[in-house]
Design a protein around this motif. Structure first.
Motif, PDB file in Angstrom:
ATOM      1  N   HIS A 197      15.378   3.283 -40.716  1.00 30.41           N
ATOM      2  CA  HIS A 197      16.487   2.664 -40.866  1.00 30.41           C
ATOM      3  C   HIS A 197      16.500   1.534 -40.052  1.00 30.41           C
ATOM      4  CE1 HIS A 197      16.547   5.044 -37.063  1.00 30.41           C
ATOM      5  NE2 HIS A 197      17.677   4.286 -36.948  1.00 30.41           N
ATOM      6  N   HIS A 218      18.223   0.058 -36.792  1.00 29.93           N
ATOM      7  CA  HIS A 218      19.056   0.034 -35.589  1.00 29.93           C
ATOM      8  C   HIS A 218      17.626  -0.712 -35.055  1.00 29.93           C
ATOM      9  CE1 HIS A 218      21.563   3.237 -36.013  1.00 29.93           C
ATOM     10  NE2 HIS A 218      22.570   2.366 -36.133  1.00 29.93           N
ATOM     11  N   HIS A 236      23.605   8.984 -40.561  1.00 32.63           N
ATOM     12  CA  HIS A 236      23.435   8.100 -39.401  1.00 32.63           C
ATOM     13  C   HIS A 236      23.736   6.119 -39.401  1.00 32.63           C
ATOM     14  CE1 HIS A 236      21.741   6.802 -35.788  1.00 32.63           C
ATOM     15  NE2 HIS A 236      20.611   6.322 -35.765  1.00 32.63           N
ATOM     16  N   ASP A 265      16.203   8.843 -37.214  1.00 36.34           N
ATOM     17  CA  ASP A 265      17.700   9.235 -36.306  1.00 36.34           C
ATOM     18  C   ASP A 265      18.415  10.481 -37.480  1.00 36.34           C
ATOM     19  OD1 ASP A 265      16.710   7.908 -34.092  1.00 36.34           O
ATOM     20  OD2 ASP A 265      17.688   6.781 -33.962  1.00 36.34           O
ATOM     21  N   ASP A 287      16.389  -0.044 -31.539  1.00 34.18           N
ATOM     22  CA  ASP A 287      15.318   1.052 -30.681  1.00 34.18           C
ATOM     23  C   ASP A 287      14.314   1.248 -32.278  1.00 34.18           C
ATOM     24  OD1 ASP A 287      17.855   2.422 -31.760  1.00 34.18           O
ATOM     25  OD2 ASP A 287      17.165   4.128 -31.138  1.00 34.18           O
ATOM     26  N   HIS A 288      14.475   0.285 -33.459  1.00 37.81           N
ATOM     27  CA  HIS A 288      13.308   1.554 -34.062  1.00 37.81           C
ATOM     28  C   HIS A 288      12.908   0.413 -34.609  1.00 37.81           C
ATOM     29  CE1 HIS A 288      14.983   5.705 -34.371  1.00 37.81           C
ATOM     30  NE2 HIS A 288      15.714   5.333 -33.674  1.00 37.81           N
TER      31      HIS A 288
HETATM   32 ZN    ZN Z   1      19.996   5.118 -34.690  1.00 42.85          ZN
END
Ligand code: ZN
Ligand code: FE
Length: 273
Positions: free
Chosen positions: A72, A74, A130, A149, A76-77
């Motif tokens: 996904h 975000h 999410h 997540d 932090d990914h």
């Molecule tokens: Zn996430």
């Protein structure tokens, strides 16, 4: 007898070599994961939280990065993608629904499509909730899932872009995988998830067993992932929203699972363990 032995030997010789996995920490509490195909030498990073940590893991293993499989959008990914792509020339596979928000996406995939990493093959499972376009990767032959997540051990991701019902349906898809399927996820949140889960489902023996196991792992400084679908089905309250006993405990007897799920998720959002 000799014939049987020979047959076993032939089957062994054609069986592909097993996939190898290297899991490591990134940022504060993100997991980095490398999946390596011994047969071809291909290596995929599942998400790219941090380029330096992924590069260090590659140096440690001696593996060459060929692919990044993104769950996904975000940051932090995905923050490590541009640098890793430039450095290794790897391919970036991203969820179709949010590829426009992922810098460097090459191939986009959706429900039921397959993704190969060398000779390994995954089926894409769309798991929105999410984020609206979140996907998971299911390597059926290896019984290995990468769920980002969506599912955590004894928890699940926050419902940010979707609805509780959407998230519940996504978790139900992952729950339908075999009990002995191992899964890796995006965050080491297990200990705090357990503290919350014990307030929802205090008499669950499987949860208490997982709590003891996680306490021991954390005391030794070891990661609590991977977990298995079977363990989570028994111990994770977010996968048990359709259990009548759990619904009754929450004063929601006979209510739809999505509503029970929403109640549990809402309680977790404000929980301070
Ligand atoms: Zn996430
Ligand atoms: Fe995350």
């Amino acid at each position: 007898m000799a014939g049987i032995v020979l047959l076993v030997r032939i089957q062994r010789s054609v069986r592909p070599m097993p996939a190898k996995i290297h899991q490591f920490m990134c940022l504060q509490d993100n997991f980095g994961v490398l999946l390596h195909d011994e047969t071809s030498g291909a290596t995929a990073a599942i998400d790219a939280p941090e380029a330096a940590a992924v590069a260090r893991a590659l140096a440690e293993t001696g593996w060459r990065l060929t692919d990044i499989l993104v769950t996904h959008h975000h940051s932090d990914h995905t923050a490590g993608i541009p640098e890793l792509k430039q450095r290794y020339g790897c391919r970036v596979v991203a969820p179709r629904g949010e590829a426009a928000r992922i810098d460097g996406a090459d191939d986009t995939v959706g429900e039921g499509e397959s993704v190969t990493v060398g000779t390994l093959s995954a089926r894409v499972i769309e798991t929105p909730g999410h984020t609206a376009g979140h996907i998971s990767y299911w390597f059926e032959a290896e019984k290995l899932a990468f769920v980002g997540d969506t599912l955590f051990s004894i928890g699940c991701g926050r419902v940010i872009e979707g609805t509780p019902e959407m998230m519940w349906n996504s978790l139900a898809k992952l729950r339908a995988l075999p009990d002995d399927a191992r899964f890796y996820c995006g965050h080491e949140y297990t200990a705090s998830n357990i503290a919350f889960a014990l307030t929802v489902d205090p008499d669950n023996a499987a949860l208490k067993e997982r709590a003891a196991e996680v306490a021991a792992l954390r005391a030794e400084g070891k990661p609590t992932l991977p977990s298995t679908i079977g363990v989570e089905k028994a111990a994770n309250p977010f996968l048990r929203a359709d259990d009548p006993a759990l619904a009754a405990r929450l004063g929601l007897a006979g209510r739809p699972a999505a509503e029970v799920f929403a109640r549990i998720r809402g309680a977790k959002d404000t929980f301070r363990g």
